[in-house]
Design a protein around this motif. Structure first.
Motif, mmCIF file in Angstrom:
data_model
loop_
_atom_site.group_PDB
_atom_site.id
_atom_site.type_symbol
_atom_site.label_atom_id
_atom_site.label_comp_id
_atom_site.label_asym_id
_atom_site.label_seq_id
_atom_site.Cartn_x
_atom_site.Cartn_y
_atom_site.Cartn_z
ATOM 1 N N ARG A 1 0.841 -1.195 0.000
ATOM 2 C CA ARG A 1 0.000 0.000 0.000
ATOM 3 C C ARG A 1 0.871 1.237 0.000
ATOM 4 O O ARG A 1 1.974 1.244 0.531
ATOM 5 C CB ARG A 1 -0.898 0.037 1.249
ATOM 6 C CG ARG A 1 -1.845 -1.109 1.374
ATOM 7 C CD ARG A 1 -3.002 -0.931 0.418
ATOM 8 N NE ARG A 1 -3.840 -2.090 0.395
ATOM 9 C CZ ARG A 1 -5.088 -2.101 0.804
ATOM 10 N NH1 ARG A 1 -5.633 -1.016 1.266
ATOM 11 N NH2 ARG A 1 -5.780 -3.213 0.732
ATOM 12 N N HIS A 2 0.345 2.319 -0.574
ATOM 13 C CA HIS A 2 1.063 3.586 -0.623
ATOM 14 C C HIS A 2 0.130 4.690 -0.141
ATOM 15 O O HIS A 2 -1.024 4.750 -0.546
ATOM 16 C CB HIS A 2 1.536 3.886 -2.046
ATOM 17 C CG HIS A 2 2.337 5.141 -2.137
ATOM 18 N ND1 HIS A 2 3.650 5.197 -1.724
ATOM 19 C CD2 HIS A 2 2.014 6.369 -2.569
ATOM 20 C CE1 HIS A 2 4.095 6.425 -1.917
ATOM 21 N NE2 HIS A 2 3.123 7.155 -2.428
ATOM 22 N N ILE A 3 0.652 5.561 0.721
ATOM 23 C CA ILE A 3 -0.110 6.692 1.244
ATOM 24 C C ILE A 3 0.695 7.959 1.004
ATOM 25 O O ILE A 3 1.868 8.040 1.371
ATOM 26 C CB ILE A 3 -0.387 6.542 2.750
ATOM 27 C CG1 ILE A 3 -1.223 5.291 3.019
ATOM 28 C CG2 ILE A 3 -1.080 7.774 3.295
ATOM 29 C CD1 ILE A 3 -1.404 4.998 4.486
ATOM 30 N N ASP A 4 0.076 8.945 0.372
ATOM 31 C CA ASP A 4 0.681 10.266 0.224
ATOM 32 C C ASP A 4 0.164 11.169 1.335
ATOM 33 O O ASP A 4 -0.983 11.046 1.756
ATOM 34 C CB ASP A 4 0.315 10.887 -1.127
ATOM 35 C CG ASP A 4 1.060 10.235 -2.268
ATOM 36 O OD1 ASP A 4 2.219 9.853 -2.071
ATOM 37 O OD2 ASP A 4 0.465 10.096 -3.358
ATOM 38 N N LYS A 5 0.994 12.068 1.796
ATOM 39 C CA LYS A 5 0.624 13.059 2.800
ATOM 40 C C LYS A 5 0.086 12.417 4.075
ATOM 41 O O LYS A 5 -1.039 12.660 4.491
ATOM 42 C CB LYS A 5 -0.391 14.046 2.238
ATOM 43 C CG LYS A 5 0.142 14.860 1.092
ATOM 44 C CD LYS A 5 -0.888 15.849 0.618
ATOM 45 C CE LYS A 5 -0.370 16.619 -0.560
ATOM 46 N NZ LYS A 5 -1.352 17.532 -1.094
ATOM 47 N N ALA A 6 0.907 11.619 4.711
ATOM 48 C CA ALA A 6 0.566 11.007 5.993
ATOM 49 C C ALA A 6 1.266 11.755 7.118
ATOM 50 O O ALA A 6 2.310 12.373 6.913
ATOM 51 C CB ALA A 6 0.982 9.551 6.007
ATOM 52 N N ILE A 7 0.669 11.701 8.303
ATOM 53 C CA ILE A 7 1.264 12.300 9.498
ATOM 54 C C ILE A 7 1.220 11.261 10.609
ATOM 55 O O ILE A 7 0.198 10.614 10.812
ATOM 56 C CB ILE A 7 0.497 13.564 9.932
ATOM 57 C CG1 ILE A 7 0.634 14.642 8.882
ATOM 58 C CG2 ILE A 7 0.996 14.064 11.270
ATOM 59 C CD1 ILE A 7 -0.107 15.904 9.218
ATOM 60 N N SER A 8 2.324 11.100 11.311
ATOM 61 C CA SER A 8 2.374 10.158 12.420
ATOM 62 C C SER A 8 1.712 10.789 13.639
ATOM 63 O O SER A 8 2.070 11.891 14.056
ATOM 64 C CB SER A 8 3.826 9.801 12.737
ATOM 65 O OG SER A 8 3.881 8.915 13.822
ATOM 66 N N LEU A 9 0.742 10.093 14.209
ATOM 67 C CA LEU A 9 0.047 10.602 15.378
ATOM 68 C C LEU A 9 0.640 10.078 16.677
ATOM 69 O O LEU A 9 0.876 10.840 17.609
ATOM 70 C CB LEU A 9 -1.442 10.222 15.318
ATOM 71 C CG LEU A 9 -2.233 10.772 14.142
ATOM 72 C CD1 LEU A 9 -3.661 10.259 14.193
ATOM 73 C CD2 LEU A 9 -2.214 12.288 14.150
ATOM 74 N N LYS A 10 0.853 8.759 16.737
ATOM 75 C CA LYS A 10 1.308 8.188 17.993
ATOM 76 C C LYS A 10 2.078 6.900 17.748
ATOM 77 O O LYS A 10 1.507 5.940 17.234
ATOM 78 C CB LYS A 10 0.101 7.885 18.879
ATOM 79 C CG LYS A 10 0.435 7.295 20.198
ATOM 80 C CD LYS A 10 -0.826 6.965 20.972
ATOM 81 C CE LYS A 10 -0.460 6.149 22.185
ATOM 82 N NZ LYS A 10 -1.606 5.515 22.775
ATOM 83 N N PRO A 11 3.353 6.852 18.118
ATOM 84 C CA PRO A 11 4.082 5.577 18.033
ATOM 85 C C PRO A 11 3.873 4.767 19.300
ATOM 86 O O PRO A 11 3.718 5.320 20.396
ATOM 87 C CB PRO A 11 5.538 6.012 17.899
ATOM 88 C CG PRO A 11 5.594 7.333 18.578
ATOM 89 C CD PRO A 11 4.243 7.968 18.405
ATOM 90 N N ASP A 12 3.835 3.456 19.173
ATOM 91 C CA ASP A 12 3.756 2.554 20.320
ATOM 92 C C ASP A 12 5.002 1.683 20.274
ATOM 93 O O ASP A 12 5.083 0.733 19.502
ATOM 94 C CB ASP A 12 2.488 1.705 20.252
ATOM 95 C CG ASP A 12 2.287 0.867 21.500
ATOM 96 O OD1 ASP A 12 3.158 0.888 22.391
ATOM 97 O OD2 ASP A 12 1.246 0.183 21.582
ATOM 98 N N TYR A 13 5.985 2.019 21.085
ATOM 99 C CA TYR A 13 7.268 1.348 21.038
ATOM 100 C C TYR A 13 7.199 -0.070 21.598
ATOM 101 O O TYR A 13 7.993 -0.919 21.220
ATOM 102 C CB TYR A 13 8.324 2.157 21.793
ATOM 103 C CG TYR A 13 8.556 3.510 21.170
ATOM 104 C CD1 TYR A 13 9.162 3.620 19.935
ATOM 105 C CD2 TYR A 13 8.139 4.674 21.799
ATOM 106 C CE1 TYR A 13 9.367 4.855 19.335
ATOM 107 C CE2 TYR A 13 8.333 5.912 21.218
ATOM 108 C CZ TYR A 13 8.953 5.999 19.997
ATOM 109 O OH TYR A 13 9.142 7.220 19.412
ATOM 110 N N ASP A 14 6.249 -0.354 22.481
ATOM 111 C CA ASP A 14 6.132 -1.695 23.055
ATOM 112 C C ASP A 14 5.704 -2.721 22.006
ATOM 113 O O ASP A 14 6.216 -3.841 21.978
ATOM 114 C CB ASP A 14 5.138 -1.705 24.212
ATOM 115 C CG ASP A 14 5.632 -0.896 25.403
ATOM 116 O OD1 ASP A 14 6.866 -0.757 25.550
ATOM 117 O OD2 ASP A 14 4.787 -0.402 26.175
ATOM 118 N N THR A 15 4.758 -2.352 21.149
ATOM 119 C CA THR A 15 4.254 -3.292 20.148
ATOM 120 C C THR A 15 4.893 -3.091 18.776
ATOM 121 O O THR A 15 4.678 -3.900 17.879
ATOM 122 C CB THR A 15 2.726 -3.157 20.001
ATOM 123 O OG1 THR A 15 2.416 -1.826 19.585
ATOM 124 C CG2 THR A 15 2.019 -3.472 21.297
#
Length: 76
Positions: free
Chosen positions: A31-45
């Motif tokens: 899949r390809h997404i243009d213009k994405a923004i990261s909201l929240k990383p979950d480092y545990d999973t």
């Protein structure tokens, strides 16, 4: 061909600026997404919540399944 490590890709996603992203789904589709923004990383999973600008769709993806960011290959 340019390529970057996944740690550098995470820094790009944390910058709060839009980026393009290619990743694999659980079914093995690319899949390809243009213009994405990261909201929240979950480092545990090892997952990340991203928001797609054009559709305002929220998706959760695994960091290890990212194949490209801003048209640059990502390796682990």
């Amino acid at each position: 061909m340019d390529s970057i490590h996944i740690s550098q890709a995470r820094k790009i996603m944390q910058s709060n600026r839009p980026f393009s992203l290619s990743f694999l789904t659980a079914q093995g589709e690319c899949r390809h997404i243009d213009k994405a923004i990261s909201l929240k990383p979950d480092y545990d999973t090892g997952t990340r919540t991203i928001k797609c600008w054009p559709s305002n769709q929220i998706r959760r993806i695994r960091d290890c399944l990212i194949t490209q960011i801003n048209d640059i290959d990502v390796y682990i």
